[in-house]
Design an enzyme around this catalytic site. Structure first.
Site, mmCIF file in Angstrom:
data_model
loop_
_atom_site.group_PDB
_atom_site.id
_atom_site.type_symbol
_atom_site.label_atom_id
_atom_site.label_comp_id
_atom_site.label_asym_id
_atom_site.label_seq_id
_atom_site.Cartn_x
_atom_site.Cartn_y
_atom_site.Cartn_z
ATOM 1 N NE ARG A 111 -0.369 -0.075 4.891
ATOM 2 C CZ ARG A 111 -0.833 0.340 6.033
ATOM 3 N NH1 ARG A 111 -1.904 1.080 6.061
ATOM 4 N NH2 ARG A 111 -0.228 0.012 7.149
ATOM 5 C CE LYS A 139 2.644 2.789 6.611
ATOM 6 N NZ LYS A 139 3.530 2.843 7.772
ATOM 7 C CG ASP A 182 -7.730 -1.571 1.757
ATOM 8 O OD1 ASP A 182 -6.523 -1.480 2.086
ATOM 9 O OD2 ASP A 182 -8.652 -1.107 2.446
ATOM 10 N NE ARG A 219 7.665 5.119 5.524
ATOM 11 C CZ ARG A 219 7.350 3.939 6.044
ATOM 12 N NH1 ARG A 219 6.844 3.847 7.258
ATOM 13 N NH2 ARG A 219 7.506 2.839 5.352
ATOM 14 N NE ARG A 273 10.721 -1.934 3.439
ATOM 15 C CZ ARG A 273 9.748 -1.351 4.122
ATOM 16 N NH1 ARG A 273 9.384 -1.867 5.267
ATOM 17 N NH2 ARG A 273 9.130 -0.303 3.653
ATOM 18 C CG ASP A 309 8.384 -6.841 7.335
ATOM 19 O OD1 ASP A 309 8.607 -7.658 8.245
ATOM 20 O OD2 ASP A 309 7.300 -6.249 7.202
ATOM 21 C CG ASN A 310 8.000 -3.417 9.973
ATOM 22 O OD1 ASN A 310 7.800 -3.127 8.805
ATOM 23 N ND2 ASN A 310 7.065 -3.912 10.762
HETATM 24 P P1 AMP Z 1 3.284 -3.484 8.169
HETATM 25 O O1 AMP Z 1 2.646 -4.259 9.255
HETATM 26 O O2 AMP Z 1 2.686 -2.097 7.978
HETATM 27 O O3 AMP Z 1 4.756 -3.443 8.256
HETATM 28 O O4 AMP Z 1 2.890 -4.238 6.822
HETATM 29 C C1 AMP Z 1 3.310 -5.536 6.532
HETATM 30 C C2 AMP Z 1 3.038 -5.837 5.079
HETATM 31 O O5 AMP Z 1 1.633 -5.812 4.795
HETATM 32 C C3 AMP Z 1 3.670 -4.852 4.111
HETATM 33 O O6 AMP Z 1 4.123 -5.579 2.999
HETATM 34 C C4 AMP Z 1 2.533 -3.945 3.741
HETATM 35 O O7 AMP Z 1 2.722 -3.346 2.485
HETATM 36 C C5 AMP Z 1 1.349 -4.898 3.748
HETATM 37 N N1 AMP Z 1 0.076 -4.214 4.012
HETATM 38 C C6 AMP Z 1 -0.323 -3.674 5.193
HETATM 39 N N2 AMP Z 1 -1.550 -3.125 5.057
HETATM 40 C C7 AMP Z 1 -1.926 -3.286 3.779
HETATM 41 C C8 AMP Z 1 -3.091 -2.926 3.004
HETATM 42 N N3 AMP Z 1 -4.120 -2.273 3.551
HETATM 43 N N4 AMP Z 1 -3.115 -3.270 1.708
HETATM 44 C C9 AMP Z 1 -2.098 -3.929 1.142
HETATM 45 N N5 AMP Z 1 -0.978 -4.300 1.803
HETATM 46 C C10 AMP Z 1 -0.888 -3.988 3.104
HETATM 47 MG MG MG Z 2 6.247 -2.639 7.381
#
Ligand code: AMP
Ligand code: MG
Length: 474
Positions: free
Chosen positions: A87, A107, A119, A170, A177, A245-246
């Site tokens: 996203r 984002k 989504d 951002r 990462r 990944d973070n």
């Molecule tokens: P995060 O927990 O924000 O680090 O996200 C983990 C993974 O899930 C990343 O690859 C994000 O791009 C994906 N992700 C989180 N929320 C969404 C969303 N609403 N739609 C698509 N991908 C998402």
């Molecule tokens: Mg992330």
């Protein structure tokens, strides 16, 4: 005229990224914009005649922009997964006056090839939360991605309930990462080496001249993370989702999901609703740091030495230094918080034990200690063990008490983004009133100043205000 974006990342193999445009939104409305950051970046002159809501929603693309989403993998709560910007997308790399490339990332800008079942969107609350907390981290002097703008989309995103949608812009030194290396290593060695060379060139150019450049890269990333995590510990920050990944290779705090600052001190504090096992609890962050860095080191093994045994030994030696470095940074920082001329680990651990035993507020304790040096009065408990500790501490100071107190107030924040304050500001913002958010943000920009702007946000939460859980809100 084309905007001077660069796209050095897209010279890497196209298994690591995909060309994607943002998906326009219905009714963009600018909620907040970071003038000072735009100035620092040298971006302001380009924004003069631009509709900021259209730009920072992705509805209007600057001429010459060729946005892309990054592919990556990662270990989430210990389990490997193929991920990517589901996203998010990078509008472009922006060159600052000092020659640094900064990613401008949206984002919540819509679906990408990496969206899986998501989504591609984000909600106002979590995006404003990231804005507030990342800017607070910056003001605290802790390496972090920053926030340039939040735009409400005029659309609804469906989570556990319907929420107003938003796009966050951002700014980061890069979005490479540990998980990017995990993906590259799984593709093939050519891709891995291209990514490693790119990373060295972009972030650690000195490593290119080392005898073993890839070992130097590993050591540099370890050193940055040791410093970063020690700084989190100094201010009571809990990242909450330290998945690989973070974890940014450049050593910036990234991905403000369910993160939070601790009020009452306890090393086992966890806020994230999804972290039921306490994997990313406050005091477990160094352990998780080395866990993630070990995944990073594993990806680099083929580049460290042709002989697998030798490569492994080199990686292990480098990793073994993380704990020592972190402990040293942490002790030095804690000594500074107490105005000690050199670290006294027994004194420091005893203080933390007293704080935990008597449930003191982590942030305020250090301000109260300075106050005690000045006035001999303190809201800290009047117990014998506290009194004994205070005397022992004061006897160890090598500067006069008033001077020690002044020194302490320059390193110990009087305000942090406390959950209950953050939540109040976000609730008001969601209901259309940005004033509380702006007041809190203004206070968090001056965390070491005890003044009219910061005072309303200093107190620890009352029992009925205490927030025990935070949510990703994705
Ligand atoms: P995060 O927990 O924000 O680090 O996200 C983990 C993974 O899930 C990343 O690859 C994000 O791009 C994906 N992700 C989180 N929320 C969404 C969303 N609403 N739609 C698509 N991908 C998402
Ligand atoms: Mg992330």
């Amino acid at each position: 005229m084309n905007w001077p974006f660069e796209y050095t990342y897209t010279q890497l193999p196209d298994t690591l990224w995909a060309r994607v445009d943002p998906i326009p939104v219905r009714a963009p409305r600018l909620l907040i914009f970071n003038d000072a950051l735009a100035d620092t970046l040298g971006l302001s002159p380009w924004l003069e005649d631009v509709d900021l809501a259209a730009l920072f929603s992705g509805n209007w693309l600057p001429p010459g922009a060729r946005p892309f989403a990054q592919a990556y993998a990662g270990h989430q709560f210990g389990h490997f997964a193929l991920l990517g910007d589901g996203r998010a997308l990078i509008l472009g790399e922006w060159c600052t006056a000092d020659g640094q490339h900064m990613d401008l990332q949206f984002k919540g800008s819509g679906r990408t090839p990496f969206s899986r079942r998501g989504d591609g969107r984000a909600a106002v609350g979590p995006m404003l939360r990231e804005y507030l907390i990342s800017e607070a981290m910056y003001a605290l002097g802790i390496p972090t991605t920053r926030a340039l703008a939040v735009v409400a989309t005029g659309e609804t995103v469906l989570r556990t309930r319907a929420l107003p949608g938003a796009v966050l812009t951002r700014v980061a030194s890069s979005h490479i990462r540990v998980g990017t290396f995990e993906l590259a290593a799984r593709i093939n060695q050519t891709t891995l080496q291209a990514l490693a060379d790119y990373t060295i060139q972009r972030h650690f150019p000195a490593c290119a001249h080392a005898k073993r450049p890839y070992l130097a890269l590993l050591e540099a990333v370890i050193a940055h993370q040791a410093r970063l995590i020690s700084q989190w510990l100094h201010v009571g920050f809990i990242h909450g989702v330290m998945n690989t990944d973070n974890m940014s290779i450049a050593g910036e705090t990234i991905d403000y999901g369910p993160c939070a600052f601790m009020d009452t001190y306890h090393p086992d504090t966890v806020f994230s609703s999804i972290d039921t096992a306490g994997r990313y609890a406050f005091a477990n962050q160094p352990t998780m740091g080395i866990w993630n860095l070990t995944r990073f080191a594993e990806t680099l093994l083929p580049l460290l030495d042709e002989r697998p045994d030798r490569a492994k030994a080199l990686a292990q030696d480098a990793l073994a230094d993380f704990g020592r470095q972190l402990q040293q940074h942490w002790l030095e920082g804690m000594a500074a918080k107490l105005a000690l001329s050199k670290p006294d680990s027994t004194l420091i651990y005893d203080l933390l034990q007293h704080m935990a035993d008597t449930q003191q507020d982590y942030t305020l304790t250090f301000r109260y200690l300075a106050q005690w040096l000045r006035q001999q009065t303190t809201p800290l408990p009047q117990t014998a063990s506290w009194q004994a500790w205070l005397q022992r501490w004061r006897n160890g100071l090598t500067v006069p008490p008033y001077q020690a107190a002044d020194l302490m107030d320059t390193v110990n924040p009087c305000i942090i983004p406390r959950n209950h304050q953050v939540q109040k500001a976000l609730d008001a913002a969601e209901a259309g009133d940005m004033a509380p958010f702006n007041a809190l943000l203004n206070a968090l920009r001056q965390p070491f100043c005890d003044n009219a702007a910061t005072r309303p946000f200093m107190a620890a939460p009352r029992e009925d205000e205490r927030i025990m859980q935070t949510f990703c809100g994705t």
